[in-house]
Structure formats: structure tokens, C-alpha cells
Motif scaffolding. Structure first.
Motif, PDB file in Angstrom:
ATOM      1  N   ASN A  37     -26.484  11.225 -22.949  1.00 57.43           N
ATOM      2  CA  ASN A  37     -26.004   9.964 -23.533  1.00 57.43           C
ATOM      3  C   ASN A  37     -25.279   9.098 -22.518  1.00 57.43           C
ATOM      4  O   ASN A  37     -25.193   7.873 -22.678  1.00 57.43           O
ATOM      5  N   TRP A  38     -24.756   9.700 -21.444  1.00 58.55           N
ATOM      6  CA  TRP A  38     -24.008   8.946 -20.436  1.00 58.55           C
ATOM      7  C   TRP A  38     -24.873   7.925 -19.705  1.00 58.55           C
ATOM      8  O   TRP A  38     -24.357   6.962 -19.128  1.00 58.55           O
ATOM      9  N   GLY A  56     -20.197   7.151 -17.273  1.00 59.26           N
ATOM     10  CA  GLY A  56     -19.510   7.339 -18.537  1.00 59.26           C
ATOM     11  C   GLY A  56     -18.552   8.520 -18.493  1.00 59.26           C
ATOM     12  O   GLY A  56     -18.128   8.977 -17.428  1.00 59.26           O
ATOM     13  N   THR A  74     -24.318  -0.949 -18.807  1.00 56.98           N
ATOM     14  CA  THR A  74     -23.241  -1.899 -19.089  1.00 56.98           C
ATOM     15  C   THR A  74     -22.725  -2.562 -17.815  1.00 56.98           C
ATOM     16  O   THR A  74     -21.972  -3.535 -17.900  1.00 56.98           O
ATOM     17  N   GLY A 107     -29.771   0.430 -22.563  1.00 64.08           N
ATOM     18  CA  GLY A 107     -29.340   1.743 -22.112  1.00 64.08           C
ATOM     19  C   GLY A 107     -29.693   2.833 -23.101  1.00 64.08           C
ATOM     20  O   GLY A 107     -30.204   3.897 -22.720  1.00 64.08           O
ATOM     21  N   TRP A 108     -29.448   2.574 -24.383  1.00 64.42           N
ATOM     22  CA  TRP A 108     -29.771   3.583 -25.393  1.00 64.42           C
ATOM     23  C   TRP A 108     -31.278   3.717 -25.585  1.00 64.42           C
ATOM     24  O   TRP A 108     -31.778   4.817 -25.842  1.00 64.42           O
ATOM     25  N   THR A 122     -24.357   4.260 -20.465  1.00 63.69           N
ATOM     26  CA  THR A 122     -23.206   3.560 -19.882  1.00 63.69           C
ATOM     27  C   THR A 122     -23.597   2.802 -18.619  1.00 63.69           C
ATOM     28  O   THR A 122     -23.033   1.735 -18.330  1.00 63.69           O
ATOM     29  N   ALA A 146     -27.097  -4.403 -22.560  1.00 65.26           N
ATOM     30  CA  ALA A 146     -26.503  -3.073 -22.692  1.00 65.26           C
ATOM     31  C   ALA A 146     -27.286  -2.191 -23.660  1.00 65.26           C
ATOM     32  O   ALA A 146     -27.367  -0.973 -23.457  1.00 65.26           O
ATOM     33  N   TRP A 194     -20.341   4.987 -12.903  1.00 63.55           N
ATOM     34  CA  TRP A 194     -21.195   4.415 -13.952  1.00 63.55           C
ATOM     35  C   TRP A 194     -21.819   5.494 -14.839  1.00 63.55           C
ATOM     36  O   TRP A 194     -22.759   5.247 -15.564  1.00 63.55           O
TER      37      TRP A 194
END
Length: 554
Positions: free
Chosen positions: A64-65, A462, A71, A81-82, A68, A78, A460
């Protein structure tokens, strides 16, 4: 759909063993669930689907990081990213699916598939064959039940299936770390880094240790299959045995340590949002200068993070302006050092094909002395796709995509691991940032170093990325029998000894320094000598044992 959802949930549970949660018993539990689910799959297609959905859950949570990182790139939204996390997970899940498919295809008795299909997928039950009508069929049924298990014993996976699954996981995890430049992040074995069982990595490497994780999951399933009220007590005993701390089975020679060189690791806590902003350049350098401190009576090795110096320390453009600028920068850095001090810092070389324009650059580590001279350098070899270069740049740039790191040109890769000998310090190996995650590829086999310097920019990554990165650096130290020193801008900087123990560290998002003695190396481990041939030999051994299991029962 129920079994696919359970597979996804098992993947999520298994990912909880990675940092920063570090709930490794949940990883064993998650893999135990995967073994049970794949074992009960009615068809190969179903087994592949269950392995794939496990992988999706496993990687979406564990990685999941990555979201980040987006961003910090104004050129991309952003939310992308997901999307990237999910898309990457959909691809990486192919490898758990392959392991599940191989184990199901070769470790399961086909004769029992129709009955499972009728109960789990809702299909019409086929007529059973009257096995008692033939002595040969009865013998075959008894042999198959020993090989795999059936509904009478609760459908628990048997030994041959578990052995084959562990072998398949070793091979497919190596493939994940190799194919398409490889993505070796979060191998299953890294969850055991604080356990005494991590020491097996010196014999079979990280991928072999991941196979041991599967075997532990199989052992947990075996205990749960007991028809005894003591099974949960036995399961708790298994957890307690695995929990024995790595520190209890390894010791540091304090007398030997006192004779080692003095090092200072600088963590300036410069965030990604300020690192490349020109208006912050002077403030950032002042922070590095202040934390580096004044030279002392004893020579020291000063360590700065990846890309700590954002202007080029070497410039191939022939214009005297650029040459003088790089020279002044080196002199400015050298003024921070005493006569016997050395600095290892992340920086860049600007390359120029025509001597006029910048054509490319390298992400490098430079060794600089007190006179501002470059004594040697290392160029990063394993570059990050989309981070340090944009694959298919002409196509992707047209649709608005760019590198996550700033810059209009891609970085060049170096030749690979190399060792630099510095007077008073010794032989140094280098791995920049995520190069350290590739098991078996971090040391020059022809010139073994005394330690590995791993400068990194985890700013970067997260909150989850830095502790995961640190855990994998510890695994490299353990595998190779070499200390690893990490310098990062925002954490987690650390001193790791040759047994993988964390001796000193600085917390995430905190400025500070580590003053310590350089831990000595250990003799080369078996893995350091033979590399990734060892996990493959373990996989072959597991396959041989799986073949022998039913024969033994006949």
C-alpha cells in the motif's frame, strides 16, 4: 465466490506478518488457509483462482505504501497511486497462482475431485464407484487417502501436497524477483527475520526460507487436524518455539568490535516535498553540515543518504562553468571532513554524449576525502521502473505519464555489484536503495567486501515502506554474513551486524545521527558461496520427499 473471498481474506491476513505490523503468526495462519483452500479446489482452474485471489489480497495490503509515492509527483494525480497498487497486485498475484496450480496438479489425487466438485461448486454429484467390488480399487483408495486426505479426515492437506506447495512457492517467488527486471519486495521468509529460524537463510537463502514458512503453515494445519483437545496447546507451543529471538542464537564479539573504524550515519529528515526544491537547497545542505559535526581526533567514516547532494558531483559537459561548479561543490563537501575522514554520499553524474548537453545521468555513491577528491564511485545498476526511468518513454510520455522522481531524462544503469577499497576503512560493497532487496545479487563474488553500504531515499515510501525495506536489508546481512549500514533522509537509518541483528537505528521522520563502530564481517556463509542454487536444491529435495511419501505408504 465464497472460496475466492476466503482466499482474498487469507492473503490479507498473511500480509500482516510484514513490517510495520510484524504479526508473523498471522502470516503462518494465512498460508495455512491458502493450503487448505487450494487443497480443496475441485479443478485446476479453481486452484489457480484461489491462489490468484490470495496474491491480490496479499500484495494490495503489503504494498500500500506505493500509493504514497504518487503524492509527490505533480504531473500525475494522487488517485493514480492506488490504481497502480491494484494493477501491480493483479500482476504479482500470478506467482502465488502458479504455485497453487503446480501443487494442486501434482500433489492431489484426481480420483477424489468429482466428490469435492459436487459439494463445493454446487455441481451434480457423480455416482460413486463401489470400491469394495475390487481389491485393487480398495488398495488404491487407501493409498490415495494417505497421499492426500479425504472427507472422512476433514479434507486436511497431506504431507506430499504441502511439500510440493513449498517447492513451488520457492520457485515462483524467485521468478517474481527475476521476471521483467524483477520485484522481490516482501518475500514470505522475511517475516521470520527476528526469529532464530531466520538463520536458515545462511543455508538456503531468502527464497528457501519462504519455503520454510509454507512448511510451518503445513505443520500448523497438521496440528489443527488432530482430534484432540490438546491441539491448540500444541499450536501455541509451535508459535513459542518459532518466537525464540535471533539475538539469543548470535552474539557480538565486543573486543573485536572495539578495534573497528568509527562511523557516523546522518539522517537529516529532509522530506521528498523539499528535497528537490531549489529554495530549500541551502537549508538542506546546512542540515547535513550541522549533523555531520566537527572532525574529531579519531578518523571516521561519514555516511550520507542516497541523492543527499542534488547537484552533480561530476559533470561531463566540457563548458568550464559546469566543471568549476562541480569542483566547488566537491570542495565544499570536503571542508566538512578531517584529514583522515572519508565521506560516502549519494549524488549524481551528468553525462553528455556531445560534451554540450546533458544526455543522461547516474544515481551514484561517491567516496570523497578531506581535499574534495573523488576516490571512487559506484553507479546504481538495478534501476526502479517508473521511478528512475520510464519504460517505453515515447509512448507513455504522450499520454501524460512521467517518472515519479523529477527529471526530464532517464538514468543510466551501472555494471552491477562492485567493491571499493578505501585506506583505513577496508573493502566496501554498495547497494543503492531497493537494490538491497534482491537476494543473491548484492555482492561482487570475485571481491567480497567487509560491509555493504545501503544509502536509500525512503522519503516517498509512506509509513509502511521504510520498515519493510529495513527488514529486507537485515535479511541480506544475514544471508551474506556481512554488516549493512543504511543512511536515509527520513528513516530508517541503521547499523546491522553480520548476523542480521539491528544494533542501532533512527526512527522514521526524525533527524539525528548514529555514532558507532563498524561491525566486523563473518566468514562467508554457504549461501554467500553458492547463492540461489541452494533454494533450488531445497525445492528439488522437497519434490523428492513428496514423491517418496506415497511410495513409503504402499
Amino acid at each position: 465466490m465464497k472460496f475466492l473471498a476466503l482466499s482474498f481474506l487469507a492473503g490479507l491476513v498473511a500480509a500482516c506478518g510484514f513490517e510495520p505490523l510484524a504479526l508473523w503468526p498471522l502470516t503462518i495462519l494465512g498460508f495455512a488457509g491458502l493450503l487448505w483452500l487450494v487443497h480443496r479446489a475441485p479443478t485446476l482452474r479453481s486452484a489457480l483462482a484461489r491462489g490468484w485471489w490470495f496474491g491480490v489480497g496479499h500484495f494490495v495490503l503489503g504494498l500500500n505504501w506505493i500509493a504514497t509515492a504518487f503524492t509527490f509527483q505533480a504531473a500525475m494525480p494522487a488517485w493514480l497511486g492506488w490504481v497502480s497498487v491494484v494493477l501491480l497486485s493483479l500482476y504479482l498475484a500470478v506467482y502465488p497462482a502458479m504455485a497453487a496450480g503446480l501443487a494442486w496438479r501434482w500433489g492431489i489425487n484426481r480420483a477424489q475431485a468429482p466428490h469435492r466438485h459436487s459439494r463445493e461448486s454446487g455441481g451434480r454429484r457423480r455416482p460413486r464407484v463401489n470400491l469394495t467390488s475390487s481389491a485393487q480399487s480398495e488398495v488404491k483408495e487407501q493409498r490415495d487417502s494417505r497421499f492426500r486426505g479425504n472427507d472422512e479426515d476433514g479434507g486436511w492437506p497431506q504431507l506430499a501436497f504441502i511439500l510440493l506447495f513449498a517447492a513451488a512457492w520457492i520457485v515462483t517467488e524467485w521468478l517474481r524477483a527475476t521476471m521483467f527486471t524483477g520485484f522481490a519486495w516482501n518475500p514470505a521468509g522475511v517475516v521470520l527475520i527476528d526469529s532464530w529460524t531466520a538463520s536458515f537463510a545462511t543455508l538456503v537463502g531468502t527464497y528457501g526460507l519462504s519455503g520454510i514458512v509454507i512448511l510451518l503453515a503445513g505443520l500448523a494445519l497438521f496440528i489443527l487436524s488432530w482430534r484432540s483437545r490438546w491441539r491448540f496447546l500444541a499450536l501455541a507451543a509451535l508459535v513459542l518455539v518459532v518466537m525464540i529471538d535471533l539475538n539469543l542464537v548470535s552474539r557480538q564479539d565486543e573486543a573485536r568490535l572495539a578495534e573497528q573504524p568509527l562511523v557516523r550515519i546522518v539522517q537529516p529528515n529532509i522530506g521528498q516535498e523539499h528535497k528537490w526544491t531549489e529554495s530549500f537547497a541551502e537549508r538542506n545542505f546546512e542540515r547535513l553540515r550541522r549533523l555531520s559535526g566537527a572532525p574529531g581526533a579519531e578518523p571516521r567514516l561519514l555516511l550520507w543518504p542516497e541523492a543527499a547532494v542534488t547537484e552533480p558531483l561530476r559533470d561531463e559537459r566540457v563548458d568550464p562553468f559546469y566543471q568549476r561548479r562541480a569542483e566547488r561543490l566537491r570542495e565544499q563537501v570536503g571542508q566538512l571532513l578531517g584529514p583522515g575522514d572519508m565521506l560516502l554520499t549519494g549524488g549524481f553524474t551528468f553525462r553528455s554524449e556531445d560534451g554540450v548537453e546533458v544526455s543522461s545521468a547516474t544515481n551514484s555513491v561517491f567516496a570523497i576525502d578531506g581535499r574534495g577528491r573523488i576516490l571512487g564511485h559506484y553507479d546504481k545498476a538495478h534501476l526502479v521502473p517508473y521511478g528512475e526511468y520510464l519504460p517505453a518513454r515515447p509512448l507513455l510520455s504522450r499520454i501524460g505519464l512521467s517518472r515519479l522522481a523529477p527529471g526530464d531524462f532517464d538514468l543510466d544503469s551501472g555494471p552491477g555489484p562492485r567493491t571499493l577499497n578505501l585506506p583505513g576503512i577496508g573493502a566496501i560493497g554498495f547497494q543503492i536503495c531497493y537494490e538491497i532487496i534482491f537476494s543473491g545479487h548484492v555482492v561482487d563474488p570475485d571481491n567480497r567486501p567487509d560491509f555493504i553500504f545501503n544509502p536509500s531515499n525512503d522519503a516517498w515510501f509512506g509509513a509502511w515502506g521504510p520498515p519493510q525495506h529495513l527488514a529486507q536489508a537485515r535479511m541480506r546481512a544475514l544471508e551474506e554474513g556481512l554488516p549493512v549500514l543504511r543512511a536515509t533522509p527520513t528513516g530508517i537509518s541503521a547499523v546491522i551486524d553480520a548476523n542480521g541483528r539491528l544494533l542501532h537505528s533512527l526512527p522514521w521522520r526524525a533527524a539525528g545521527v548514529i555514532d558507532a563502530r563498524l561491525p566486523p564481517p563473518e566468514p562467508p556463509t554457504l549461501f554467500a558461496r553458492l547463492g540461489n542454487v541452494l533454494p533450488f536444491l531445497l525445492a528439488l529435495l522437497l519434490v523428492a520427499l513428496a514423491i517418496a511419501v506415497p511410495r513409503k505408504g504402499r
